[in-house]
Design a protein around this motif. Structure first.
Motif, PDB file in Angstrom:
ATOM      1  N   UNK A 202       3.129  90.315  21.511  1.00  0.00           N
ATOM      2  CA  UNK A 202       2.400  89.312  21.022  1.00  0.00           C
ATOM      3  C   UNK A 202       1.630  90.012  19.781  1.00  0.00           C
ATOM      4  N   UNK A 203       1.056  91.187  20.203  1.00  0.00           N
ATOM      5  CA  UNK A 203      -0.052  91.838  19.087  1.00  0.00           C
ATOM      6  C   UNK A 203       1.030  92.066  18.163  1.00  0.00           C
ATOM      7  N   UNK A 204       2.453  92.637  18.100  1.00  0.00           N
ATOM      8  CA  UNK A 204       3.201  92.850  17.096  1.00  0.00           C
ATOM      9  C   UNK A 204       3.284  91.797  16.062  1.00  0.00           C
ATOM     10  N   UNK A 205       3.536  90.645  16.970  1.00  0.00           N
ATOM     11  CA  UNK A 205       3.679  89.465  16.033  1.00  0.00           C
ATOM     12  C   UNK A 205       2.687  88.908  15.411  1.00  0.00           C
ATOM     13  N   UNK A 206       1.501  89.115  15.787  1.00  0.00           N
ATOM     14  CA  UNK A 206       0.198  88.749  15.361  1.00  0.00           C
ATOM     15  C   UNK A 206       0.081  89.789  14.033  1.00  0.00           C
ATOM     16  N   UNK A 211      -0.384  89.405   8.086  1.00  0.00           N
ATOM     17  CA  UNK A 211      -0.193  89.970   6.568  1.00  0.00           C
ATOM     18  C   UNK A 211      -0.633  88.878   5.266  1.00  0.00           C
ATOM     19  N   UNK A 212      -0.966  89.800   4.158  1.00  0.00           N
ATOM     20  CA  UNK A 212      -1.583  89.010   3.206  1.00  0.00           C
ATOM     21  C   UNK A 212      -0.211  87.998   2.810  1.00  0.00           C
ATOM     22  N   UNK A 237      -6.155  86.469   3.036  1.00  0.00           N
ATOM     23  CA  UNK A 237      -6.415  87.805   3.794  1.00  0.00           C
ATOM     24  C   UNK A 237      -7.229  87.695   5.095  1.00  0.00           C
ATOM     25  N   UNK A 238      -6.360  88.505   6.041  1.00  0.00           N
ATOM     26  CA  UNK A 238      -6.685  88.086   7.274  1.00  0.00           C
ATOM     27  C   UNK A 238      -7.362  89.205   7.992  1.00  0.00           C
ATOM     28  N   UNK A 239      -8.308  88.971   8.880  1.00  0.00           N
ATOM     29  CA  UNK A 239      -8.920  90.083   9.863  1.00  0.00           C
ATOM     30  C   UNK A 239      -9.032  89.741  11.274  1.00  0.00           C
ATOM     31  N   UNK A 260     -10.487  85.043  14.628  1.00  0.00           N
ATOM     32  CA  UNK A 260      -9.576  85.542  13.540  1.00  0.00           C
ATOM     33  C   UNK A 260     -10.409  85.057  12.274  1.00  0.00           C
ATOM     34  N   UNK A 261     -10.364  86.101  11.334  1.00  0.00           N
ATOM     35  CA  UNK A 261     -11.079  85.665  10.166  1.00  0.00           C
ATOM     36  C   UNK A 261     -10.030  85.554   8.811  1.00  0.00           C
TER      37      UNK A 261
END
Length: 301
Positions: A202-206, A211-212, A237-239, A260-261
């Motif tokens: 899941x973390x890999x998927x996230x 990605x921008x 853009x995500x964080x 999530x930001x």
């Protein structure tokens, strides 16, 4: 004629005799009787040695031989009780008796002549159909087999386990008899290791989800309420402040509690350039999960 020449002639004659004897032995071995061939097969089963089974000339798949190598109990006290050769001289029926798992068993083998040699045909195998409450594969030792499909196996007792064993628990014992059809069900359960593996996937998927981009990715649980503030979006853009924590069921998953930001850049509804940051502390994903012989696969909605 010299003694050396006589010696050479004598030696050559000896080689011919030895070679002829070897050919005669091989020819006799390949032309064994149906009873001998059936006993060879039964003794190979008693030995538990896959190579010994293959040496009888019977056609057996590699997967069946691999499974036989992991059999938990073998036939014992095997014997031939009667033999009936067909009129064609190239086929025969052999009645047998043996013990498997402390139970006396009887059966019949059909044999045919292949390349001048009597060999047991497919009647020497039994078939097994296994269902599992979780997963598309089950395993016998290192051999895997698909769920719901009839699979030929050599006579023995086997432990059929949920696969992959590193991620799933559960097994069932099954007895395979010559010419018999057997069904079994594995009551599988998810191991803690499966949850850890699913979280990594899941973390890999996230990482891919965040990605921008210029729009929210599908299957990522991301919904940004920019519609009332932007006429057009030129970039996001995500964080990730916290990944959602995954919980598994036999067929699906839920991942909750993520933070999530998202920073959105574009043109506001007033026509001017605009940048706005959105945050959620309840980032959630759901989806399906499937187990294969090698691992698990998440399919987020």
């Amino acid at each position: 004629m010299s003694r050396a020449r006589w010696w050479l002639i004598g030696g050559a004659t000896g080689l011919v005799v030895v070679a002829g004897g070897l050919w005669l032995w091989q020819s006799t071995a390949l032309s064994s009787t149906p009873e001998h061939a059936a006993l060879d097969y039964l003794h190979a089963l008693e030995s538990g040695d896959p190579d010994a089974v293959a040496a009888t000339g019977m056609k057996v798949s590699t997967s069946a031989l691999d499974a036989f190598d992991a059999a938990t109990a073998l036939i014992e006290e095997a014997r031939v009780t009667s033999v009936r050769e067909d009129a064609d001289g190239a086929s025969a029926a052999v009645d047998i008796e043996f013990v498997l798992g402390d139970a006396a068993q009887g059966g019949q083998l059909r044999l045919g002549v292949v390349d001048g040699r009597w060999s047991v045909d497919a009647t020497g195998l039994g078939t097994v159909t296994v269902d599992s409450s979780i997963g598309s594969e089950v395993a016998i030792g290192d051999a895997t087999m698909p769920v719901g499909k009839s699979i030929p196996l050599l006579p023995a007792i086997y432990t059929v386990a949920a696969a992959p064993a590193t991620l799933l628990d559960g097994d069932s014992s099954v007895s395979v008899l010559p010419g018999g059809k057997t069904a079994a069900t594995v009551d599988a359960a998810v191991r803690p290791e499966a949850t850890a593996a699913a979280q990594d996937q899941l973390d890999d998927h996230l990482e891919t989800c965040t990605a921008p981009a210029t729009a929210e990715a599908e299957g990522c649980g991301i919904r940004i309420p920019w519609g009332t503030e932007f006429r057009e979006v030129s970039g996001i853009r995500y964080r990730i402040d916290a990944s959602p924590t995954i919980t598994l069921t036999p067929t699906g998953f839920t991942a909750e509690g993520g933070a999530l930001v998202a920073t959105v850049t574009g043109t506001g509804v007033n026509g001017e350039s605009r940048t706005t940051t959105y945050r959620t502390d309840s980032w959630t994903l759901r989806g399906d999960i499937s187990f294969t012989a090698d691992g698990l696969v998440l399919s987020p909605w």
